[in-house]
Design a protein around this motif. Structure first.
Motif, mmCIF file in Angstrom:
data_model
loop_
_atom_site.group_PDB
_atom_site.id
_atom_site.type_symbol
_atom_site.label_atom_id
_atom_site.label_comp_id
_atom_site.label_asym_id
_atom_site.label_seq_id
_atom_site.Cartn_x
_atom_site.Cartn_y
_atom_site.Cartn_z
ATOM 1 N N THR A 222 36.079 36.830 41.677
ATOM 2 C CA THR A 222 36.462 37.870 42.640
ATOM 3 C C THR A 222 37.507 37.338 43.618
ATOM 4 O O THR A 222 38.503 38.003 43.906
ATOM 5 N N ALA A 223 37.290 36.126 44.113
ATOM 6 C CA ALA A 223 38.231 35.529 45.069
ATOM 7 C C ALA A 223 39.598 35.312 44.425
ATOM 8 O O ALA A 223 40.633 35.582 45.045
ATOM 9 N N ASP A 224 39.613 34.829 43.180
ATOM 10 C CA ASP A 224 40.883 34.625 42.465
ATOM 11 C C ASP A 224 41.631 35.946 42.303
ATOM 12 O O ASP A 224 42.838 36.015 42.507
ATOM 13 N N LEU A 225 40.899 36.977 41.942
ATOM 14 C CA LEU A 225 41.504 38.283 41.727
ATOM 15 C C LEU A 225 42.076 38.832 43.038
ATOM 16 O O LEU A 225 43.206 39.327 43.072
ATOM 17 N N ALA A 226 41.317 38.720 44.118
ATOM 18 C CA ALA A 226 41.786 39.195 45.426
ATOM 19 C C ALA A 226 43.026 38.433 45.875
ATOM 20 O O ALA A 226 43.967 39.020 46.420
ATOM 21 N N PRO B 27 48.244 39.310 36.706
ATOM 22 C CA PRO B 27 48.588 38.153 35.881
ATOM 23 C C PRO B 27 48.293 38.413 34.404
ATOM 24 O O PRO B 27 47.412 39.217 34.062
ATOM 25 N N ALA B 28 48.989 37.726 33.549
ATOM 26 C CA ALA B 28 48.756 37.838 32.106
ATOM 27 C C ALA B 28 47.381 37.281 31.774
ATOM 28 O O ALA B 28 46.865 36.404 32.473
ATOM 29 N N GLY B 29 46.796 37.810 30.737
ATOM 30 C CA GLY B 29 45.540 37.275 30.247
ATOM 31 C C GLY B 29 44.285 37.847 30.871
ATOM 32 O O GLY B 29 43.182 37.399 30.561
ATOM 33 N N LEU B 30 44.417 38.834 31.757
ATOM 34 C CA LEU B 30 43.230 39.449 32.351
ATOM 35 C C LEU B 30 42.499 40.290 31.316
ATOM 36 O O LEU B 30 43.120 40.902 30.446
ATOM 37 N N TRP C 197 41.985 44.690 39.528
ATOM 38 C CA TRP C 197 43.230 44.258 40.171
ATOM 39 C C TRP C 197 44.048 45.478 40.589
ATOM 40 O O TRP C 197 44.515 45.565 41.726
ATOM 41 N N LEU C 198 44.226 46.405 39.665
ATOM 42 C CA LEU C 198 45.018 47.608 39.950
ATOM 43 C C LEU C 198 44.391 48.430 41.079
ATOM 44 O O LEU C 198 45.104 48.944 41.953
#
Length: 99
Positions: A3-7, A17-20, A28-29
């Protein structure tokens, strides 16, 4: 991705980012305010409960609480009592689906 990485990515990147995974991309959107893209993608998620939960959040963000209620029920979730705290709910959804 956590969650933190995505935020953090939403705060710094103009595109996901690619690979999600589709779920990560949808979250993300949604966090990035790309409502229509997130809305379209959440309806296509393989995990229908996850898609319904994100879909509910999007309609709550839009202010369409009746439609949001329908999607919360499809997700097997209760609508939050506090309609204003969208950021906290996004964190809750992302944590439940990602972490």
């Amino acid at each position: 991705m956590t969650t933190a990485d995505l935020a953090r990515s939403v705060a710094t990147d103009s595109q996901p980012p690619a690979g999600l995974t589709d779920t990560e991309r949808c979250l993300w959107l949604a966090k990035a305010g790309k409502w229509h893209e997130a809305h379209d993608l959440c309806q296509e998620l393989g995990d229908q409960r996850a898609g319904a939960w994100i879909h509910a959040w999007l309609h709550r963000e839009e202010g369409d609480f009746g439609n949001a209620g329908y999607w919360y029920a499809r997700a097997g979730k209760s609508a939050p009592a506090n309609r204003a705290d969208l950021a906290a709910e996004w964190e809750q959804i992302a944590s439940a689906l990602l972490d």
